[in-house]
Design a protein around this motif. Structure first.
Motif, PDB file in Angstrom:
ATOM      1  N   ASP A  51      42.973  43.555  25.451  1.00 45.04           N
ATOM      2  CA  ASP A  51      43.698  44.569  24.816  1.00 45.04           C
ATOM      3  C   ASP A  51      44.924  45.821  26.125  1.00 45.04           C
ATOM      4  O   ASP A  51      45.711  46.003  25.763  1.00 45.04           O
ATOM      5  N   TYR A  52      44.229  45.487  27.361  1.00 40.02           N
ATOM      6  CA  TYR A  52      44.874  46.523  28.160  1.00 40.02           C
ATOM      7  C   TYR A  52      44.745  45.361  29.850  1.00 40.02           C
ATOM      8  O   TYR A  52      44.317  44.436  29.531  1.00 40.02           O
ATOM      9  N   TRP A  53      45.685  45.299  30.680  1.00 40.52           N
ATOM     10  CA  TRP A  53      45.610  44.330  31.656  1.00 40.52           C
ATOM     11  C   TRP A  53      46.559  45.282  32.884  1.00 40.52           C
ATOM     12  O   TRP A  53      47.253  46.479  32.818  1.00 40.52           O
ATOM     13  N   GLY A  54      45.971  44.747  34.109  1.00 43.05           N
ATOM     14  CA  GLY A  54      46.626  45.256  35.277  1.00 43.05           C
ATOM     15  C   GLY A  54      47.345  45.132  35.455  1.00 43.05           C
ATOM     16  O   GLY A  54      48.277  43.645  35.077  1.00 43.05           O
ATOM     17  N   GLN A  55      48.127  45.347  36.859  1.00 38.79           N
ATOM     18  CA  GLN A  55      49.536  44.863  37.375  1.00 38.79           C
ATOM     19  C   GLN A  55      49.595  43.429  37.621  1.00 38.79           C
ATOM     20  O   GLN A  55      50.619  42.597  38.633  1.00 38.79           O
ATOM     21  N   GLY A  56      48.232  42.677  37.953  1.00 38.37           N
ATOM     22  CA  GLY A  56      47.930  41.513  39.340  1.00 38.37           C
ATOM     23  C   GLY A  56      47.779  41.874  40.761  1.00 38.37           C
ATOM     24  O   GLY A  56      48.658  43.366  41.033  1.00 38.37           O
ATOM     25  N   THR A  57      46.978  41.135  41.953  1.00 37.63           N
ATOM     26  CA  THR A  57      47.129  40.978  42.779  1.00 37.63           C
ATOM     27  C   THR A  57      47.424  39.999  43.465  1.00 37.63           C
ATOM     28  O   THR A  57      46.821  38.586  42.417  1.00 37.63           O
ATOM     29  N   GLN A  58      48.055  39.450  44.560  1.00 37.21           N
ATOM     30  CA  GLN A  58      48.119  37.767  44.649  1.00 37.21           C
ATOM     31  C   GLN A  58      47.062  37.355  45.529  1.00 37.21           C
ATOM     32  O   GLN A  58      47.093  38.240  46.824  1.00 37.21           O
ATOM     33  N   VAL A  59      46.769  36.169  45.466  1.00 44.38           N
ATOM     34  CA  VAL A  59      45.807  35.084  45.955  1.00 44.38           C
ATOM     35  C   VAL A  59      46.102  34.341  47.068  1.00 44.38           C
ATOM     36  O   VAL A  59      46.545  33.464  46.106  1.00 44.38           O
ATOM     37  N   THR A  60      46.145  33.844  47.629  1.00 43.74           N
ATOM     38  CA  THR A  60      47.054  32.629  48.477  1.00 43.74           C
ATOM     39  C   THR A  60      46.271  32.329  49.647  1.00 43.74           C
ATOM     40  O   THR A  60      46.119  32.130  50.389  1.00 43.74           O
ATOM     41  N   VAL A  61      45.773  31.005  49.377  1.00 45.70           N
ATOM     42  CA  VAL A  61      44.865  30.000  50.436  1.00 45.70           C
ATOM     43  C   VAL A  61      45.789  29.456  50.924  1.00 45.70           C
ATOM     44  O   VAL A  61      46.248  28.134  50.075  1.00 45.70           O
ATOM     45  N   SER A  62      46.134  28.741  51.424  1.00 44.48           N
ATOM     46  CA  SER A  62      46.498  28.016  53.471  1.00 44.48           C
ATOM     47  C   SER A  62      45.491  26.999  53.255  1.00 44.48           C
ATOM     48  O   SER A  62      43.849  27.223  52.888  1.00 44.48           O
ATOM     49  N   SER A  63      45.619  25.856  53.190  1.00 40.98           N
ATOM     50  CA  SER A  63      44.902  24.421  53.854  1.00 40.98           C
ATOM     51  C   SER A  63      45.146  24.024  55.688  1.00 40.98           C
ATOM     52  O   SER A  63      45.342  24.765  56.034  1.00 40.98           O
TER      53      SER A  63
END
Length: 125
Positions: free
Chosen positions: A113-125
């Protein structure tokens, strides 16, 4: 109304760890089930993990089982996602979600019903 704010994302090398947090405010007593979802560029938003209000019930996507752990602290109105052994394919925007009208865990975005704005996760190889 419930407001959700994620934090803890960032850039990490493959094999590393991150802990995401989701702080809830507003009518937090209604947050029966809390979930984490993620969305990679060009892909649909997908289920990652969810936890019941008591914390006794959890569910994980197969892709993260054994590497990610979801937990919640109701006193702090916060849910966490500990992510270990990160892989490049874990790169995505991670969203926190609250399900207030049911006590059952769901893997479907439409059930929250409710959502946050999101947070970026970046995994480098």
């Amino acid at each position: 109304q419930v407001q959700l704010v994620e934090s803890g994302g960032g850039l990490v090398q493959a094999g590393g760890s991150l802990r995401l947090s989701c702080a809830a405010s507003g009518r937090t007593s209604s947050n029966n089930v809390m979930g984490w979802f993620r969305q990679a560029p060009g892909k649909e938003r997908e289920f990652v993990a969810a936890i019941t209000r008591s914390g006794l019930g959890t569910n994980y996507a197969d892709s993260v089982l054994g590497r990610f752990t979801i937990a919640r602290d109701n006193a702090k109105n916060t849910v966490y996602l500990q992510m270990n052994s990160l892989k490049p394919e874990d790169t995505a925007v991670y969203y926190c979600a609250a399900r207030v009208y049911s006590t059952s865990i769901s893997i479907f975005t439409g059930d929250y019903d409710y959502w946050g704005q999101g947070t970026q996760v970046t995994v480098s190889s």
